[in-house]
Write a protein that holds these residues in place. Sequence first.
Motif, PDB file in Angstrom:
ATOM      1  N   MET A 138       0.836  -1.186   0.000  1.00 45.40           N
ATOM      2  CA  MET A 138       0.000   0.000   0.000  1.00 45.40           C
ATOM      3  C   MET A 138       0.875   1.241   0.000  1.00 45.40           C
ATOM      4  SD  MET A 138      -3.031  -0.975   2.664  1.00 45.40           S
ATOM      5  CE  MET A 138      -3.853   0.566   2.272  1.00 45.40           C
ATOM      6  N   GLY A 139       0.267   2.376  -0.341  1.00 39.62           N
ATOM      7  CA  GLY A 139       1.024   3.610  -0.356  1.00 39.62           C
ATOM      8  C   GLY A 139       0.255   4.667  -1.091  1.00 39.62           C
ATOM      9  N   ALA A 140       0.879   5.806  -1.262  1.00 41.16           N
ATOM     10  CA  ALA A 140       0.262   6.899  -1.995  1.00 41.16           C
ATOM     11  C   ALA A 140       0.820   6.935  -3.389  1.00 41.16           C
ATOM     12  CB  ALA A 140       0.524   8.217  -1.270  1.00 41.16           C
ATOM     13  N   ALA A 141       0.010   7.308  -4.348  1.00 35.44           N
ATOM     14  CA  ALA A 141       0.461   7.352  -5.735  1.00 35.44           C
ATOM     15  C   ALA A 141      -0.039   8.612  -6.390  1.00 35.44           C
ATOM     16  CB  ALA A 141      -0.051   6.124  -6.494  1.00 35.44           C
ATOM     17  N   PHE A 142       0.761   9.116  -7.328  1.00 33.84           N
ATOM     18  CA  PHE A 142       0.293  10.248  -8.103  1.00 33.84           C
ATOM     19  C   PHE A 142       0.900  10.152  -9.486  1.00 33.84           C
ATOM     20  CE2 PHE A 142       3.982  11.544  -5.635  1.00 33.84           C
ATOM     21  CZ  PHE A 142       4.815  12.131  -6.566  1.00 33.84           C
ATOM     22  N   GLY A 143       0.264  10.764 -10.461  1.00 33.86           N
ATOM     23  CA  GLY A 143       0.750  10.683 -11.828  1.00 33.86           C
ATOM     24  C   GLY A 143       0.674  12.017 -12.533  1.00 33.86           C
ATOM     25  N   VAL A 144       1.529  12.183 -13.527  1.00 34.41           N
ATOM     26  CA  VAL A 144       1.556  13.397 -14.328  1.00 34.41           C
ATOM     27  C   VAL A 144       1.582  12.990 -15.784  1.00 34.41           C
ATOM     28  CG1 VAL A 144       2.826  15.485 -14.879  1.00 34.41           C
ATOM     29  CG2 VAL A 144       2.791  14.655 -12.531  1.00 34.41           C
ATOM     30  N   SER A 145       0.696  13.527 -16.581  1.00 34.75           N
ATOM     31  CA  SER A 145       0.633  13.172 -17.997  1.00 34.75           C
ATOM     32  C   SER A 145       1.663  13.949 -18.799  1.00 34.75           C
ATOM     33  CB  SER A 145      -0.763  13.477 -18.552  1.00 34.75           C
ATOM     34  OG  SER A 145      -1.722  12.666 -17.916  1.00 34.75           O
ATOM     35  N   HIS A 146       2.112  13.337 -19.885  1.00 33.02           N
ATOM     36  CA  HIS A 146       3.090  13.967 -20.762  1.00 33.02           C
ATOM     37  C   HIS A 146       2.570  13.913 -22.191  1.00 33.02           C
ATOM     38  CE1 HIS A 146       6.239  14.003 -17.615  1.00 33.02           C
ATOM     39  NE2 HIS A 146       5.633  12.891 -17.217  1.00 33.02           N
ATOM     40  N   THR A 147       3.059  14.786 -23.031  1.00 35.33           N
ATOM     41  CA  THR A 147       2.591  14.836 -24.415  1.00 35.33           C
ATOM     42  C   THR A 147       3.417  13.967 -25.349  1.00 35.33           C
ATOM     43  OG1 THR A 147       3.980  16.779 -24.798  1.00 35.33           O
ATOM     44  CG2 THR A 147       1.704  17.163 -24.117  1.00 35.33           C
ATOM     45  N   ALA A 148       4.612  13.533 -24.905  1.00 33.62           N
ATOM     46  CA  ALA A 148       5.484  12.761 -25.781  1.00 33.62           C
ATOM     47  C   ALA A 148       4.862  11.423 -26.148  1.00 33.62           C
ATOM     48  CB  ALA A 148       6.833  12.537 -25.107  1.00 33.62           C
ATOM     49  N   TYR A 149       4.062  10.863 -25.251  1.00 34.18           N
ATOM     50  CA  TYR A 149       3.407   9.585 -25.523  1.00 34.18           C
ATOM     51  C   TYR A 149       2.006   9.688 -24.941  1.00 34.18           C
ATOM     52  CZ  TYR A 149       2.254   4.635 -25.148  1.00 34.18           C
ATOM     53  OH  TYR A 149       1.641   3.421 -25.235  1.00 34.18           O
ATOM     54  N   ALA A 150       1.011   9.406 -25.762  1.00 36.56           N
ATOM     55  CA  ALA A 150      -0.376   9.724 -25.423  1.00 36.56           C
ATOM     56  C   ALA A 150      -0.815   9.115 -24.092  1.00 36.56           C
ATOM     57  CB  ALA A 150      -1.309   9.247 -26.541  1.00 36.56           C
ATOM     58  N   GLU A 151      -0.346   7.903 -23.796  1.00 35.15           N
ATOM     59  CA  GLU A 151      -0.776   7.255 -22.573  1.00 35.15           C
ATOM     60  C   GLU A 151       0.319   7.270 -21.512  1.00 35.15           C
ATOM     61  OE1 GLU A 151      -2.287   3.382 -23.338  1.00 35.15           O
ATOM     62  OE2 GLU A 151      -3.582   4.020 -24.986  1.00 35.15           O
ATOM     63  N   ASP A 152       1.315   8.112 -21.732  1.00 33.30           N
ATOM     64  CA  ASP A 152       2.452   8.145 -20.826  1.00 33.30           C
ATOM     65  C   ASP A 152       2.102   8.849 -19.529  1.00 33.30           C
ATOM     66  OD1 ASP A 152       4.967   7.866 -19.860  1.00 33.30           O
ATOM     67  OD2 ASP A 152       5.767   9.606 -20.902  1.00 33.30           O
ATOM     68  N   SER A 153       2.504   8.266 -18.413  1.00 32.32           N
ATOM     69  CA  SER A 153       2.376   8.884 -17.112  1.00 32.32           C
ATOM     70  C   SER A 153       3.386   8.222 -16.210  1.00 32.32           C
ATOM     71  CB  SER A 153       0.966   8.721 -16.548  1.00 32.32           C
ATOM     72  OG  SER A 153       0.704   7.365 -16.301  1.00 32.32           O
ATOM     73  N   TYR A 154       3.699   8.880 -15.109  1.00 36.15           N
ATOM     74  CA  TYR A 154       4.565   8.202 -14.161  1.00 36.15           C
ATOM     75  C   TYR A 154       3.859   8.141 -12.821  1.00 36.15           C
ATOM     76  CZ  TYR A 154       5.962  12.835 -12.412  1.00 36.15           C
ATOM     77  OH  TYR A 154       5.972  14.095 -11.889  1.00 36.15           O
ATOM     78  N   ASN A 155       4.151   7.105 -12.088  1.00 40.15           N
ATOM     79  CA  ASN A 155       3.564   6.890 -10.777  1.00 40.15           C
ATOM     80  C   ASN A 155       4.664   6.719  -9.744  1.00 40.15           C
ATOM     81  OD1 ASN A 155       0.517   6.540 -11.294  1.00 40.15           O
ATOM     82  ND2 ASN A 155       1.458   5.170 -12.808  1.00 40.15           N
ATOM     83  N   ILE A 156       4.502   7.345  -8.606  1.00 38.24           N
ATOM     84  CA  ILE A 156       5.435   7.214  -7.497  1.00 38.24           C
ATOM     85  C   ILE A 156       4.649   6.771  -6.271  1.00 38.24           C
ATOM     86  CG2 ILE A 156       7.093   8.361  -6.006  1.00 38.24           C
ATOM     87  CD1 ILE A 156       7.713  10.263  -8.282  1.00 38.24           C
ATOM     88  N   ASP A 157       5.043   5.659  -5.697  1.00 39.44           N
ATOM     89  CA  ASP A 157       4.390   5.110  -4.505  1.00 39.44           C
ATOM     90  C   ASP A 157       5.376   5.105  -3.349  1.00 39.44           C
ATOM     91  OD1 ASP A 157       1.976   4.274  -5.906  1.00 39.44           O
ATOM     92  OD2 ASP A 157       3.245   2.728  -6.791  1.00 39.44           O
ATOM     93  N   TYR A 158       4.930   5.482  -2.191  1.00 42.16           N
ATOM     94  CA  TYR A 158       5.770   5.301  -1.013  1.00 42.16           C
ATOM     95  C   TYR A 158       5.266   4.090  -0.242  1.00 42.16           C
ATOM     96  CZ  TYR A 158       2.069   7.501   1.816  1.00 42.16           C
ATOM     97  OH  TYR A 158       0.878   7.799   2.447  1.00 42.16           O
ATOM     98  N   PHE A 159       6.173   3.440   0.464  1.00 35.02           N
ATOM     99  CA  PHE A 159       5.840   2.224   1.200  1.00 35.02           C
ATOM    100  C   PHE A 159       6.795   2.101   2.383  1.00 35.02           C
ATOM    101  CE2 PHE A 159       9.116   1.126  -1.784  1.00 35.02           C
ATOM    102  CZ  PHE A 159       9.952   0.238  -1.108  1.00 35.02           C
TER     103      PHE A 159
END
Length: 353
Positions: A1-22
């Motif tokens: 479990m943890g917290a997650a967040f994502g940010v969209s980018h224009t370079a790839y239509a479905e691209d996002s990154y997720n960061i989780d802490y645990f």
Amino acid sequence: MGAAFGVSHTAYAEDSYNIDYFGNLDIGVHSHQLSGQDSKFEVDGGMLSTSYAGVRANAPLSESLTLNAEIASFFRLDDGDITRGLDGEGAFSRAAWAGIKGGFGSIRLGRISTLNFINTIRFNPFGASPKFSPSFMHNYVGSPAQPMSTGMGGSDSGWDNTINYTTPKLAGAVLSLSYAPDEDSTRGERMGGSITVGGYPFAAVLSVEKITDASITYPMALTTLATAFPVFTAQQYSTRQLGTSYDFKTFKLFGQLSRSKVEGMRAGGAQNYEIKMAQFGISVPAGPGVAKASFANSTMDRSWGADLKRDTLTVGYDYTLSDNAIWYTRYMHDKVSDLSVGNSYAMGVNYSF
């Protein structure tokens, strides 16, 4: 479990990154006494599991390829130490790696848990408890007050500079391979492999590990004991371990068999020792928690002395406080050849996030 967040980018239509802490928080009190030692009462962290905190990140590179990374640090709630308490330990000694994952499997580079360690903690009911899991202690955390060594202590739970490849599931099995070159001229060249079959209700893992050209020197017991000297310089390690479990729903059984051989130099001549370990465990849902028991037996065949034997039994109960928190109790009986019996008692709280 943890917290997650994502940010969209224009370079790839479905691209996002997720960061989780645990992480994991563990603190309690215990009266600790291994075989041959005096009893000692302590406020201690890391009895159920060493406390740690970390961050995982993943980012899609394409529809079929993902970039992954993880860093995690051990710490101790009892004294604020940011490591497990080992000399010279790095800040992110639990994990520090990056890699890619796709249909071919995954490739990771960095400090990564060893395959034997994963096998050890997965197939015993007390998991990664460095103070109360019999198989964890017999394999990795020996007592300096005992002439009995461990089979994998020189390996540690993680290797620096590791290259790891893990296959996708093929015909019900997963193969994982690890390699770590000798970059500091003392740890040796390290190689490991494992094959995993099943999952639920049956699972089994066969893991192997080999270290060559090492130069790791240590006394064979507490330095005040006559058996500690002359010191031993380990040069070659080899281990193989089989772990298995079966979940019957009303109870779960665990089993492990391992064999480790360590070759080196002592008193100017070639010496070696071999350790064979067997562990059997059970966990049973009981009321608002889980009752657990585990017994491990190890024999140490030494080229310079008589064989030694160690038996360790732990029983305990994990009381569920919430989805993330438990209150636990433990009792452990420990006996090594020619030494007095040790009895340990503990209670504490563990919280995972």
